[in-house]
Write a protein that holds these residues in place. Structure first.
Motif, PDB file in Angstrom:
ATOM      1  N   ALA A 183       0.830  -1.210   0.000  1.00  0.00           N
ATOM      2  CA  ALA A 183       0.000   0.000   0.000  1.00  0.00           C
ATOM      3  C   ALA A 183       0.859   1.252   0.000  1.00  0.00           C
ATOM      4  N   LYS A 184       1.881   1.271   0.819  1.00  0.00           N
ATOM      5  CA  LYS A 184       2.746   2.461   0.895  1.00  0.00           C
ATOM      6  C   LYS A 184       3.609   2.587  -0.349  1.00  0.00           C
ATOM      7  N   ALA A 185       3.988   1.462  -0.954  1.00  0.00           N
ATOM      8  CA  ALA A 185       4.767   1.513  -2.198  1.00  0.00           C
ATOM      9  C   ALA A 185       3.942   2.140  -3.312  1.00  0.00           C
ATOM     10  N   ALA A 186       2.636   1.914  -3.289  1.00  0.00           N
ATOM     11  CA  ALA A 186       1.755   2.511  -4.296  1.00  0.00           C
ATOM     12  C   ALA A 186       1.739   4.036  -4.166  1.00  0.00           C
ATOM     13  N   GLU A 187       1.969   4.528  -2.951  1.00  0.00           N
ATOM     14  CA  GLU A 187       2.024   5.973  -2.727  1.00  0.00           C
ATOM     15  C   GLU A 187       3.338   6.576  -3.220  1.00  0.00           C
ATOM     16  N   VAL A 188       4.385   5.765  -3.226  1.00  0.00           N
ATOM     17  CA  VAL A 188       5.693   6.210  -3.727  1.00  0.00           C
ATOM     18  C   VAL A 188       5.791   5.678  -5.152  1.00  0.00           C
ATOM     19  N   LYS A 189       5.488   6.483  -6.100  1.00  0.00           N
ATOM     20  CA  LYS A 189       5.336   6.045  -7.492  1.00  0.00           C
ATOM     21  C   LYS A 189       6.597   5.385  -8.049  1.00  0.00           C
ATOM     22  N   HIS A 190       6.346   4.427  -8.944  1.00  0.00           N
ATOM     23  CA  HIS A 190       7.398   3.747  -9.698  1.00  0.00           C
ATOM     24  C   HIS A 190       8.249   2.814  -8.851  1.00  0.00           C
ATOM     25  N   ILE A 191       7.661   2.239  -7.817  1.00  0.00           N
ATOM     26  CA  ILE A 191       8.362   1.200  -7.056  1.00  0.00           C
ATOM     27  C   ILE A 191       7.631  -0.115  -7.305  1.00  0.00           C
TER      28      ILE A 191
END
Length: 86
Positions: free
Chosen positions: A70-78
């Motif tokens: 979920a948090k990776a989705a907030e940090v784009k392109h991970i």
């Protein structure tokens, strides 16, 4: 109880890669639901979580994985990996 550990690292690390993963680490830890640390493996910024502790259950790891996704989705392109872990 069998304990397995998976370490995943990238073959390259750019400044942007490091910055995004540091942001991801911060977002995860700010939730208060999990606490991850980081290390460097062959110079690569790597997130880590203690899972081989007596009180850590499979459900803890699964919930933390959902949080990471979920948090990776907030940090784009991970690209973090599969949706589920078993």
């Amino acid at each position: 109880l069998e304990r397995n550990m998976l370490i995943a690292a990238r073959n390259h690390m750019t400044s942007a890669f490091k910055t995004k993963h540091e942001a991801l680490l911060k977002k995860i830890n700010e939730t208060g639901s999990a606490y991850l640390t980081h290390t460097r493996l062959d110079g690569h910024f790597t997130l880590r979580m203690v899972i081989a502790q007596t009180n850590v259950q499979k459900s803890h790891v699964q919930e933390t994985w959902k949080l990471i996704k979920a948090k990776a989705a907030e940090v784009k392109h991970i690209d973090i990996g599969p949706d589920n872990i078993s």
